[in-house]
Design a protein around this motif. Sequence first.
Motif, PDB file in Angstrom:
ATOM      1  N   ASP A 243       0.809  -1.249  -0.236  1.00  0.00           N
ATOM      2  CA  ASP A 243       0.018  -0.073  -0.064  1.00  0.00           C
ATOM      3  C   ASP A 243       0.705   1.363   0.056  1.00  0.00           C
ATOM      4  OD1 ASP A 243      -2.148  -1.746  -0.034  1.00  0.00           O
ATOM      5  OD2 ASP A 243      -2.377  -1.556   2.286  1.00  0.00           O
ATOM      6  N   TYR A 244       1.969   1.250   0.783  1.00  0.00           N
ATOM      7  CA  TYR A 244       2.664   2.475   0.885  1.00  0.00           C
ATOM      8  C   TYR A 244       3.444   2.532  -0.456  1.00  0.00           C
ATOM      9  CZ  TYR A 244       2.308   2.356   5.882  1.00  0.00           C
ATOM     10  OH  TYR A 244       1.926   2.699   7.170  1.00  0.00           O
ATOM     11  N   LEU A 245       3.945   1.335  -1.121  1.00  0.00           N
ATOM     12  CA  LEU A 245       4.674   1.736  -2.316  1.00  0.00           C
ATOM     13  C   LEU A 245       3.474   2.346  -3.540  1.00  0.00           C
ATOM     14  CD1 LEU A 245       6.694  -1.510  -2.523  1.00  0.00           C
ATOM     15  CD2 LEU A 245       7.515   0.590  -2.062  1.00  0.00           C
ATOM     16  N   LYS A 246       2.511   1.932  -3.420  1.00  0.00           N
ATOM     17  CA  LYS A 246       1.466   2.236  -4.363  1.00  0.00           C
ATOM     18  C   LYS A 246       1.032   3.626  -4.451  1.00  0.00           C
ATOM     19  CE  LYS A 246      -3.301   1.218  -6.135  1.00  0.00           C
ATOM     20  NZ  LYS A 246      -4.345   0.418  -6.112  1.00  0.00           N
ATOM     21  N   LYS A 247       0.852   4.317  -2.983  1.00  0.00           N
ATOM     22  CA  LYS A 247       0.825   5.575  -2.699  1.00  0.00           C
ATOM     23  C   LYS A 247       1.953   6.442  -3.382  1.00  0.00           C
ATOM     24  CE  LYS A 247      -2.415   4.934   1.079  1.00  0.00           C
ATOM     25  NZ  LYS A 247      -2.662   5.211   2.634  1.00  0.00           N
ATOM     26  N   THR A 248       3.362   5.805  -2.937  1.00  0.00           N
ATOM     27  CA  THR A 248       4.502   6.442  -3.212  1.00  0.00           C
ATOM     28  C   THR A 248       4.746   6.626  -4.596  1.00  0.00           C
ATOM     29  OG1 THR A 248       5.507   5.533  -1.255  1.00  0.00           O
ATOM     30  CG2 THR A 248       7.108   6.489  -3.233  1.00  0.00           C
ATOM     31  N   SER A 249       4.355   5.401  -5.323  1.00  0.00           N
ATOM     32  CA  SER A 249       4.439   5.383  -6.902  1.00  0.00           C
ATOM     33  C   SER A 249       3.517   6.628  -7.462  1.00  0.00           C
ATOM     34  CB  SER A 249       4.017   4.238  -7.572  1.00  0.00           C
ATOM     35  OG  SER A 249       3.974   4.269  -8.943  1.00  0.00           O
ATOM     36  N   GLN A 250       2.236   6.707  -7.028  1.00  0.00           N
ATOM     37  CA  GLN A 250       1.178   7.819  -7.504  1.00  0.00           C
ATOM     38  C   GLN A 250       1.972   9.007  -7.281  1.00  0.00           C
ATOM     39  OE1 GLN A 250      -2.476   6.979  -5.540  1.00  0.00           O
ATOM     40  NE2 GLN A 250      -2.777   4.841  -6.889  1.00  0.00           N
ATOM     41  N   ALA A 251       2.531   9.400  -5.872  1.00  0.00           N
ATOM     42  CA  ALA A 251       2.759  10.694  -5.769  1.00  0.00           C
ATOM     43  C   ALA A 251       4.188  11.105  -6.713  1.00  0.00           C
ATOM     44  CB  ALA A 251       3.416  10.630  -4.246  1.00  0.00           C
ATOM     45  N   VAL A 252       5.072  10.056  -6.943  1.00  0.00           N
ATOM     46  CA  VAL A 252       6.234  10.150  -7.884  1.00  0.00           C
ATOM     47  C   VAL A 252       5.642  10.579  -9.163  1.00  0.00           C
ATOM     48  CG1 VAL A 252       7.990   8.943  -9.003  1.00  0.00           C
ATOM     49  CG2 VAL A 252       7.676   9.023  -6.398  1.00  0.00           C
ATOM     50  N   LYS A 253       4.690   9.778  -9.532  1.00  0.00           N
ATOM     51  CA  LYS A 253       4.099  10.111 -11.039  1.00  0.00           C
ATOM     52  C   LYS A 253       3.678  11.459 -11.113  1.00  0.00           C
ATOM     53  CE  LYS A 253       0.946   8.216 -14.476  1.00  0.00           C
ATOM     54  NZ  LYS A 253      -0.210   7.151 -14.750  1.00  0.00           N
TER      55      LYS A 253
END
Length: 977
Positions: A243-253
């Motif tokens: 979940d943390y990686l998903k949120k981080t990936s969206q923020a990076v995008k």
Amino acid sequence: MASSHSSSPVPQGSSSDVFFKKEVDPTKHIRPVQSLPDVCPKEPTGDSNSLCVAPSLVTDQHRWTIYHSKVNLPAALNDPRLAKRESDFFTKTWGPDFVDTEVIPSFYLPQISKEHFTIYQQEISQREKIHERCKNICPPKDTFDRTLVHTHDKSRTDLEQVPKIFMKPDFALDDSLTFNSVLPWSHFNTAGGKGNRDAASSKLLQEKLSHYLDIVEVNIAHQISLRSEAFFHAMTSQHELQDYLKKTSQAVKMLRDKIAQIDKVMCEGSLHILRLALTRNNCVKVYNKLKLMATVHQTQPTVQVLLSTSEFVGALDLIATTQEVLQQELQGIHSFRHLGSQLCELEKLIDKMMIAEFSTYSHSDLNRPLEDDCQVLEEEKLVSLVFGLLKQRKLNFLEIYSEEMIITAKNIIKQCVINKVSQIEEIDTDVVVKLADQMRMLNFPQWFDLLKDIFSKFTIFLQRVKATLNIIHSVVHSVLDKNQRTRELEEISQQKNATKDNSLDTEVAYLIHEGMFISDAFSEGELTAMTVDTASQRNASPNSEPCSSDSVSEPECTTDSSSSKEQTSSSATPGGVDIMVSEDMKLTDLELGKLANNIQELLYSASDICHDRAVKFLMSRAKDGFLEKLNSMEFITLSRLMETFILDTEQICGRKSMSLLGALQSQANKFVNRFHEERKTKLSLLLDNERWKQADVPAEFQDLVDSISDGKIALPEKKLGATEERKPAEVLIVEGQQYAVVGTVLLLIRIILEYCQCVDNIPSVTTDMLTRLSDLLKYFNSRSCQLVLGAGALQVVGLKTITTKNLALSSRCLQLIVHYIPVIRAHFEARLPPKQYSMLRHFDHITKDYHDHIAEISAKLVAIMDSLFDKLLSKYEVKAPVPSACFRNICKQMAKMHEAIFDLLPEEQTQMLFLRINASYKLHLKKQLSHLNVINDGGPQNGLVTADVAFYTGNLQALKGLKDLDLNMAEIWEQKR
């Protein structure tokens, strides 16, 4: 997270600090502590020596610990000698003689209570809570250790069955040795009737490898089971991590999208402009670099063109500039890899060409026709050659010029001799082949003209050498001045830089105080300085054309602006040629100063060369005694010519050369010796033939004496017409006094004047002439004394007797010489250096000797009359007639004496002489009267004596010049007692 142990945990001394200690090296004698479990711990993959660094139960199980101790503390403290067991732990081992007494509490020790430990308990309570929490998390120590030891012993036993080769970290089946040791080929060989046994062996090998695989898998499963809690914990936290990686990936995008929009809107256009500007600047640099390469490529043809016009300095400057460009801006260019060595060889060739050109220039300059023109030949060429030689540090070019000077000096004498000999018809060059022999056939006037021509040619030669050396010296001096100015500018720039640094520090402090960015302030200052430099360059060269259409490339468009940093300063030579001094002169001030001194020494050497060649020329002519045979006038003329040449060369070169002066002094000494011997021999012959009679005085001698009275000590010029009309005089008149002299004295005066005149003509022989003249005067005095007083003239000349007239004439001649001795002394004193004034004492000694001689002659005259008085008065008798015969004879002899000397001696000397004679007469008369007992008593005898004395007195006073003579005849009578 649940705790577990690593692959090789070791039992710990305490279970409370397993989370706070790190793993240590098992080789140290410190018990390793337990660490937190890893998610993926390392597994052993080789032998025991290459296993993991973590602690191992297998390796540490035999190490001694305190748990191996077999003696407890109470057993060690029991004393069997005591009858009963002591209740005190501390005193039961002190022996049977110990008496237990009550210990009085110390006054110095405080009473400790629970309140003293309150602060400590408060501080340690938090740590105790953490400790209890850790005990709950970790299993009990004893259970964990027993299970771990048992499991580990079993695992180790199973793993020891697996060969060590499978545990190596570099295990690989592609290695032939490893493959052969794991799968031997013998198990797969089916030939030779052994197929069944080989198949069984292969099957056994397969089973063995499977067994090894099972052991390893079991151990791996066991290790995984030991870390099961860590695996479960990781699995439970994996969903949260996803979940943390998903949120981080969206923020990076989202962030990347925003950055891409910002880059497209704000940065892409500006960066593209900057890239284009950078590309353009790079193209300009490449273009300028290509132009520079094209210019460098033309270096060798340009150098050849410059060398064809003897522009050595320009060629050297071009080579130096090109080498600097190759080292700084074109370093690494493959096409120019051989150009540096080619330029070095070309530079060496230029060195040889400059030396050869300088030698040729020296030869042509020194061997051109010696006329009155003393201008430097091709001054600009000379300046260029000297600059080139100095630039290349070829400082031995002065030696080439010196050798050329020697050769030229020889050729000058040779050519002058050839020209002179060719003009003399009496010399047959076919018969007399050698040039030196032909020169010796010249008479003195011809040879003197030849020497005069040589000296004039040498003078012009030295003037040319001086003019050339002045040009060279001016070039060296300009280079030295340039070095000094450069050094001064460097000092000034250093001072300015120090001042600039100080002001920069102040400006930095100000900028920081004002809140500006320091880098921005520096960039602004550099930009301003660059703008000023560019404007100054454009103003300095308004007519220069840029190499490119863009002003950005102007600072790099030429070789001089990009690589050459030379600056030039101009000065001028004595001939008006401008000297451009570049800064690439590698000579130090010491080398330049030494070179300037060598130039001055070379000028001195030129003078010495001319003098040495002149000396050799004189010596070659003097081999047959030619110079010693010269008369006084000829030698004086030669001496004056040589002295004039010596002074001219000294004026030109600034230093007196001593070789020709030494040769002149040597010849002068020979001349003085011959001069003196001739005159002394002449005087000796005159004295030997002198009859000591009064001689007539020719008019020329009277003129000679008159010239001396006027203060001019020199031989007067002969005037034939005037001399024939004037008759000789009887006496010589000197300053109003008459001197009756013999002919020898007249010639002696002339000889003395010849000595004085020789000193005037040849000042270098003054001391020798003084010594010789003193010797001549002493010789005349001693020889005349021998001839007259010593009566040597009786045998030499054949005189019958030495008369009083001879004596008086000799005395008068001596008096004439004594009269001129102070004049001679003053003449020599004016020409002697002050250090040699002591030599004038010779004249004092001579004067004394002459006065003694004159006194001896006067005494001789008195002695003659004294002997006459003694002879006549010894026979005197007091009787008639009056005057007596004795007195008549005395008066007659006195009259003869007066007649002989009165015309020769002055009246004063005559009176003094007769006073002395009269004193002798009175002495003898008094003696005779005393013998006859005649006294002044007024008797007849007294009257007769008085009458004779009156007759004597009257006759003596009647003689000329003796009228006023005080005879005082009363002294003949003895005083009455």
